[in-house]
Design a protein around this motif. Structure first.
Motif, PDB file in Angstrom:
ATOM      1  N   ARG A 128       1.770  -7.509   1.480  1.00 45.52           N
ATOM      2  CA  ARG A 128       3.062  -6.854   1.638  1.00 45.52           C
ATOM      3  C   ARG A 128       3.352  -5.895   0.486  1.00 45.52           C
ATOM      4  N   LYS A 129       2.792  -6.180  -0.720  1.00 43.14           N
ATOM      5  CA  LYS A 129       3.029  -5.312  -1.875  1.00 43.14           C
ATOM      6  C   LYS A 129       2.110  -4.096  -1.900  1.00 43.14           C
ATOM      7  N   GLY A 130       1.210  -3.995  -0.941  1.00 40.86           N
ATOM      8  CA  GLY A 130       0.305  -2.848  -0.901  1.00 40.86           C
ATOM      9  C   GLY A 130      -0.949  -3.050  -1.712  1.00 40.86           C
ATOM     10  N   ILE A 147      -3.682   4.275   1.073  1.00 43.89           N
ATOM     11  CA  ILE A 147      -2.911   4.905   2.162  1.00 43.89           C
ATOM     12  C   ILE A 147      -1.505   5.186   1.643  1.00 43.89           C
ATOM     13  N   ASN A 148      -1.148   6.432   1.595  1.00 39.20           N
ATOM     14  CA  ASN A 148       0.164   6.829   1.061  1.00 39.20           C
ATOM     15  C   ASN A 148       1.217   6.839   2.159  1.00 39.20           C
ATOM     16  N   VAL A 149       1.447   5.686   2.758  1.00 37.87           N
ATOM     17  CA  VAL A 149       2.459   5.590   3.805  1.00 37.87           C
ATOM     18  C   VAL A 149       2.982   4.151   3.817  1.00 37.87           C
ATOM     19  N   ASP A 150       4.271   4.017   4.079  1.00 35.01           N
ATOM     20  CA  ASP A 150       4.877   2.690   4.195  1.00 35.01           C
ATOM     21  C   ASP A 150       4.584   2.155   5.588  1.00 35.01           C
ATOM     22  N   TYR A 160      -1.840   3.462  12.821  1.00 41.98           N
ATOM     23  CA  TYR A 160      -1.732   4.532  11.827  1.00 41.98           C
ATOM     24  C   TYR A 160      -3.084   5.204  11.722  1.00 41.98           C
ATOM     25  N   LEU A 161      -3.098   6.533  11.815  1.00 41.61           N
ATOM     26  CA  LEU A 161      -4.318   7.328  11.732  1.00 41.61           C
ATOM     27  C   LEU A 161      -4.141   8.323  10.594  1.00 41.61           C
ATOM     28  N   VAL A 178      -9.009   6.901   7.899  1.00 40.18           N
ATOM     29  CA  VAL A 178      -8.649   5.485   7.935  1.00 40.18           C
ATOM     30  C   VAL A 178      -7.801   5.201   9.171  1.00 40.18           C
ATOM     31  N   ILE A 179      -8.144   4.111   9.838  1.00 42.70           N
ATOM     32  CA  ILE A 179      -7.321   3.567  10.924  1.00 42.70           C
ATOM     33  C   ILE A 179      -6.738   2.234  10.435  1.00 42.70           C
TER      34      ILE A 179
END
Length: 686
Positions: A128-130, A147-150, A160-161, A178-179
């Protein structure tokens, strides 16, 4: 002389003008059809390629979802989020890493897992913390996700693609993407799982060419070219910004296309100094895009070629027609003038006139035919009388059931074959009726036969009519009645000729085929369309006071049965449980197979909800049988959901939705259960 010139002009004009029009329309039609065909080829190529890529992305997504649902992966993720010590999580981390290694090894182009064929290069689990807590690339464990996305913004079961990525320390500095899919447990976001994928599969798709100049390009969400090339020669395309669009997006690039409003479409653009026609399609519902394009010149090349051929042919044919028209005008003008004068005399009533016999060729034949016209009138009258006699003979000797209805006298005449087919002649004369009554016709079809005769009486021409008639053995057979009406000079019907054909075999074959079309061929239960239609028909005629029950049955993990024991064994399971389920219910109940492993049962007129729950429990017991495969005994089970009409809905759609909610409750509570939908809650019967 004036007539000669006028005729020559008309012949020339009406010979050349239609030819020009036909050729013009042919060229335009050819150009339009050819262009549409080539454009359709481009569209089909892009669509097929997009479908292949969407399937590729969905397969990767499915593999990640399967991995995220494994117990070891869940325990590792929950433990990490709960900040348990690494030692307590080491067992689950090892299981997860081995799972990732297996995924990477199996997801290859050739299916053998060697590094040359891989397209999934590494997989990772992020909490959860990335933070990466497990990966088949040990260097990444403990590192923050790249991955620079929440991922909380990605819905459950979403995908997410990423855009293209590059790392000098990964796959020799080649591009990759990345998928990732988020992981929710009981509606709470716990982290996500991802796979890094190289360009091998995308390159294999985009390298396929079509037509003469057709190429395919795949770009990411920022317009960077992931694979493929639209340039001719050795120049490589880097970004879609190099494409200059025309038409509605004139002067812009692909970023001007709103993929949410137009996920697919036709584009015209310039690239590398060449005008191209293309078709784009959105990939995986994201901002990635595929473009298939050909040179515009290739679309118009067939039109140019056929135009040159048609123009040359037009010149040759025009010259030939002008010459022929001039010669024909001089050769045929005098005979036509003489014939015109004789026709005027005939029009005035002079039937003694004759054409001269000096003509040659076709005009001599026309003159001879005209001169014999009056003599033929008498001969034709004699022939008509002979034909009437022959018709009377045919009526008596034909091997078909032929009848004739004298409409004015209301009397039926028929051939002798009538008695051979139907045993006796029975055409009753109903007092006060102006139509006949065929007593051989089935009582249920008497009204249909009466309507047929009334329509004829009123001057209407009926079509073929199917009725049942009793044959000589006393059995009713299907027959088709065809009737032709004869009209007098006042256009009033005075006689009707009918033919009765035995179509019993064909009719019963059609009825048999119609019956088969309603059934599921594997289980011999009603198919999906028939099941839903019968339930909807029952609901239309029922009242709100009568209780009915709708049950949905879904076999648990049926895919595992097919994968483990084979589809032949899976089909045998379906046939067995279908037979057992059908035996649980009355003949008036509706039992159907509506999907691969889904069944629907509609129980009519039940006394109470407890009866429905009892039947649902009986269904679960059916699935507790043991099925033995080659190596092991495979136990199967089913989840069942039920709903009561009218409390759970008044229409099929409402009943199905609520029964499906009950089914979901059974699945959620561990499967192999049945649940009944109620307005306030779902009651589960263990």
């Amino acid at each position: 002389m004036k007539i000669r010139k006028y005729l020559a002009t008309l012949l020339a004009v009406f010979s050349i003008l239609p030819l020009v029009l036909v050729m013009g329309f042919s060229v335009l039609s050819f150009q339009r059809n050819t262009s549409q065909l080539l454009q359709a080829n481009v569209k089909a190529t892009a669509t097929q390629t997009a479908n292949n890529l969407d399937q590729f992305f969905n397969q990767r997504k499915m593999a990640l979802e399967v991995a995220s649902d494994l117990p070891g992966v869940k325990e590792l993720l929950l433990g990490s989020n709960a900040e348990k010590p690494d030692k307590a999580l080491e067992q689950y981390r090892t299981i997860t890493i081995n799972t990732f290694k297996t995924m990477t090894a199996k997801q290859t182009i050739n299916g053998q897992g060697n590094s040359k064929g891989n397209f999934v290069r590494r997989s990772s689990l992020i909490n959860r913390k990335g933070t990466i807590i497990a990966s088949d690339d040990s260097r990444l464990i403990g590192q923050p996700s790249f991955i620079n996305v929440d991922m909380r913004t990605v819905p459950a079961y979403g995908l997410y693609l990423s855009d293209l990525m590059h790392n000098d320390d990964f796959i020799d500095g080649q591009n990759y993407f990345v998928i990732a899919v988020p992981i929710y447990m009981d509606g709470i976001y716990e982290g996500f799982i991802q796979s890094s994928i190289d360009m091998i599969y995308l390159d294999s798709v985009s390298s396929q060419t079509f037509m003469e100049t057709g190429h395919t390009l795949i770009s990411d969400g920022r317009g960077r070219v992931a694979s493929g090339n639209l340039f001719d020669g050795g120049q490589k395309m880097v970004s879609t910004d190099e494409m200059k669009l025309e038409g509605a997006f004139s002067g812009g690039n692909l970023e001007a296309v709103d993929l949410d409003r137009s996920p697919t479409g036709v584009i015209n653009f310039w690239v590398g100094g060449k005008e191209k026609f293309g078709y784009y399609s959105r990939l995986a519902g994201k901002d990635w895009m595929i473009v298939s394009a050909v040179d515009t010149e290739e679309l118009i090349r067939p039109f140019q070629s056929i135009s040159e051929v048609y123009f040359a042919a037009l010149l040759v044919l025009a010259a030939a027609l002008i010459i022929c028209a001039y010669v024909a005008a001089n050769r045929f003008l005098n005979p036509l003038r003489d014939m015109s004068e004789e026709f005027v005399r005939v029009e005035k009533g002079d039937y003694q006139t004759r054409l001269p016999v000096r003509y040659q060729g076709e005009f001599a034949e026309i003159a001879a035919a005209f001169n014999h016209l009056m003599e033929k009138i008498k001969e034709d009258t004699d022939v008509l009388k002979v034909s009437e006699a022959r018709y009377a003979l045919i009526m008596e000797e034909t091997n078909q059931v032929v009848f004739e209805w004298d409409i004015l006298e209301n009397h039926i005449y028929h051939t002798v074959y009538w008695t051979n087919k139907f045993g006796f002649s029975t055409v009753a004369q109903v007092p006060g009726s102006d139509i006949p009554n065929f007593q051989q016709v089935h009582p249920a079809d008497q009204e249909l036969m009466a309507k047929l005769f009334h329509k004829i009486k009123n001057g209407g021409q009926p079509g073929p009519t199917d009725v049942r008639m009793k044959d000589i053995s006393g059995h009713y057979i299907w027959c088709t009645v065809n009737i032709k009406i004869l009209y007098d000079e006042n256009k009033q019907p005075y006689r009707a000729i009918g033919l009765i054909v035995d179509t019993d075999h064909q009719k019963k074959m059609i009825q048999k085929l119609e019956s088969k079309s309603k059934m599921d061929l594997l289980t011999q239960l009603y198919n999906k369309v028939t099941t839903e239609s019968m339930i909807e028909e029952c609901l239309k005629t029922t009242d709100k006071e009568t209780l009915h029950g709708l049950i949905i049955v879904d076999i648990d993990n049926f895919k595992d049965i097919n994968d483990t024991l084979g589809h032949i064994f899976g089909d045998a399971v379906l046939r067995k449980v279908s037979t057992d389920i059908k035996h649980l219910f009355r003949a008036t109940d509706i039992v159907g197979r509506t999907g691969g492993d889904e069944f629907i049962i509609f129980i009519k007129e039940i006394d109470c909800a407890d009866l429905l729950v009892e039947k649902m429990s009986d269904i679960c017991e059916i699935f507790h049988c043991a099925y033995t495969g080659e190596d092991e005994t495979y136990k199967i089970s089913a989840s069942v959901g039920g709903v009561i009409y009218p409390y759970g809905g008044a229409t099929f759609e409402e009943l199905y939705r609520h029964a499906d909610e009950a089914l979901y409750c059974s699945k959620k509570n561990g499967k192999d259960k049945c649940s009944l939908y109620e307005m306030s809650s779902l009651r589960t019967a263990l």
